[in-house]
Scaffold this motif. Structure first.
Motif, PDB file in Angstrom:
ATOM      1  N   ALA A  75       1.049  -1.696  -0.298  1.00  0.00           N
ATOM      2  CA  ALA A  75      -0.071   0.045  -0.350  1.00  0.00           C
ATOM      3  C   ALA A  75       0.605   1.111   0.183  1.00  0.00           C
ATOM      4  O   ALA A  75       0.742   2.406  -1.313  1.00  0.00           O
ATOM      5  CB  ALA A  75      -0.867  -0.147   1.276  1.00  0.00           C
ATOM      6  N   GLY A  76       2.097   1.305   0.440  1.00  0.00           N
ATOM      7  CA  GLY A  76       3.161   2.220   0.813  1.00  0.00           C
ATOM      8  C   GLY A  76       3.269   2.875  -0.883  1.00  0.00           C
ATOM      9  O   GLY A  76       3.816   3.358  -1.048  1.00  0.00           O
ATOM     10  N   VAL A  77       3.659   1.740  -1.187  1.00  0.00           N
ATOM     11  CA  VAL A  77       4.535   1.882  -2.488  1.00  0.00           C
ATOM     12  C   VAL A  77       3.141   2.833  -3.759  1.00  0.00           C
ATOM     13  O   VAL A  77       3.679   3.576  -4.764  1.00  0.00           O
ATOM     14  CB  VAL A  77       4.966   0.598  -3.357  1.00  0.00           C
ATOM     15  N   LEU A  78       2.020   1.753  -3.680  1.00  0.00           N
ATOM     16  CA  LEU A  78       1.259   2.535  -4.465  1.00  0.00           C
ATOM     17  C   LEU A  78       1.016   3.893  -3.978  1.00  0.00           C
ATOM     18  O   LEU A  78       0.254   4.169  -5.097  1.00  0.00           O
ATOM     19  CB  LEU A  78      -0.314   1.069  -4.587  1.00  0.00           C
ATOM     20  N   ALA A  79       0.671   3.769  -3.015  1.00  0.00           N
ATOM     21  CA  ALA A  79       0.405   5.102  -2.688  1.00  0.00           C
ATOM     22  C   ALA A  79       1.390   6.453  -3.380  1.00  0.00           C
ATOM     23  O   ALA A  79       0.990   7.175  -3.392  1.00  0.00           O
ATOM     24  CB  ALA A  79       0.595   5.781  -0.849  1.00  0.00           C
ATOM     25  N   PHE A  80       2.983   6.040  -4.019  1.00  0.00           N
ATOM     26  CA  PHE A  80       3.376   7.248  -4.178  1.00  0.00           C
ATOM     27  C   PHE A  80       3.047   7.178  -5.832  1.00  0.00           C
ATOM     28  O   PHE A  80       3.754   7.711  -6.692  1.00  0.00           O
ATOM     29  CB  PHE A  80       5.163   6.168  -4.376  1.00  0.00           C
ATOM     30  N   VAL A  81       2.075   6.165  -6.471  1.00  0.00           N
ATOM     31  CA  VAL A  81       1.595   6.304  -7.951  1.00  0.00           C
ATOM     32  C   VAL A  81       0.954   8.083  -8.418  1.00  0.00           C
ATOM     33  O   VAL A  81       1.549   9.066  -8.847  1.00  0.00           O
ATOM     34  CB  VAL A  81       1.193   5.474  -8.261  1.00  0.00           C
ATOM     35  N   PRO A  82      -0.122   7.968  -7.451  1.00  0.00           N
ATOM     36  CA  PRO A  82      -0.496   9.391  -7.305  1.00  0.00           C
ATOM     37  C   PRO A  82       0.867  10.636  -7.175  1.00  0.00           C
ATOM     38  O   PRO A  82       0.857  11.927  -7.964  1.00  0.00           O
ATOM     39  CB  PRO A  82      -1.554   9.783  -6.615  1.00  0.00           C
ATOM     40  N   VAL A  83       1.656  10.775  -6.341  1.00  0.00           N
ATOM     41  CA  VAL A  83       3.129  11.681  -6.758  1.00  0.00           C
ATOM     42  C   VAL A  83       3.354  11.520  -7.499  1.00  0.00           C
ATOM     43  O   VAL A  83       3.651  12.397  -7.675  1.00  0.00           O
ATOM     44  CB  VAL A  83       4.096  11.228  -4.885  1.00  0.00           C
TER      45      VAL A  83
END
Length: 242
Positions: free
Chosen positions: A96-104
């Motif tokens: 989940a933490g890695v996926l959160a950086f996609v919109p970043v």
């Protein structure tokens, strides 16, 4: 008399049309402020409707990664860290933490500007990070799958050996390509630290680098690295909210 009335009606009609065009232009200005571009063509990820996902992701990414590090440490203390609840929860947080950086990456890539090299550099940095993120996601999925299907730590180790023994898997999923995630993030923030000092302080890339090095040196330092990452991204999040 009739001619005057007709003239008055025509003038009123023209006035209404002008007001409608002005209203449409105003709405376009609002859209520009809340969408992806402003009047100068520079990307805006931190305004209006676009602010929430990027702002939330800037906070969620480091928090979830810190959670992964903490759960991993606790799991190693209270049990034989391997297949089981601790392993599953830790790697779900990591995923989940890695996926959160996609919109970043997607949200910050346009902030460098829309002209020539600036836009190209922002795109390259962002897509480098996204390619790395895809590799890290694949790694997390493999780790989760191994934890779910393995009866014990030995069986999980054997499964990892088989998967990692497939030609190309190690560099693509574990060693080389995943590093592009951190390289892309560092490159993007360094670029913005030069071009958008109003959003990204000069020390932000330094703190991101420190956190990345800490996590690379020892996985037990994951919470510390994530804390550095969160502290680095906090002023970026605040800048986008103004």
């Amino acid at each position: 008399m009739t001619t005057r009335r007709m003239t008055t009606r025509r003038m009123a009609t023209r006035r209404m049309a002008t007001e409608r065009r002005g209203g449409a232009a105003g709405a376009g200005g609002v859209t520009g402020a809340t969408g992806t571009t402003d009047a100068t063509g520079a990307g805006r990820a931190g305004s209006g409707a676009g602010r929430m996902p990027v702002g939330a992701a800037l906070l969620a990414g480091p928090v979830l990664m810190a959670g992964y590090g903490v759960v991993r440490l606790v799991g190693r203390v209270v049990s034989d860290y391997g297949p089981g609840v601790w392993w599953a929860v830790a790697h779900l947080l990591f995923l989940a933490g890695v996926l959160a950086f996609v919109p970043v990456f997607l949200g910050l890539r346009g902030l460098a500007g829309e002209r020539g090299g600036r836009r190209g550099a922002g795109e390259v940095a962002a897509w480098t990070g996204l390619v790395g993120a895809a590799a890290v996601v694949a790694q997390a999925v493999i780790d989760l799958t191994a934890g779910f299907v393995s009866a014990d730590k030995e069986a999980m180790s054997e499964m990892f050996d088989r998967v990692q023994g497939v030609p190309g898997v190690m560099p693509l999923v574990y060693t080389v390509v995943p590093m592009l995630f951190w390289l892309g993030l560092l490159a993007l923030l360094t670029l913005l630290a030069f071009l958008r000092r109003d959003l990204v302080p000069a020390w932000t890339p330094v703190l991101v680098l420190a956190g990345t090095v800490a996590m690379a040196v020892n996985l037990d330092l994951l919470p510390v690295g994530a804390l550095c990452l969160g502290a680095a991204l906090l002023p970026v999040r605040r800048g986008l909210s103004h």
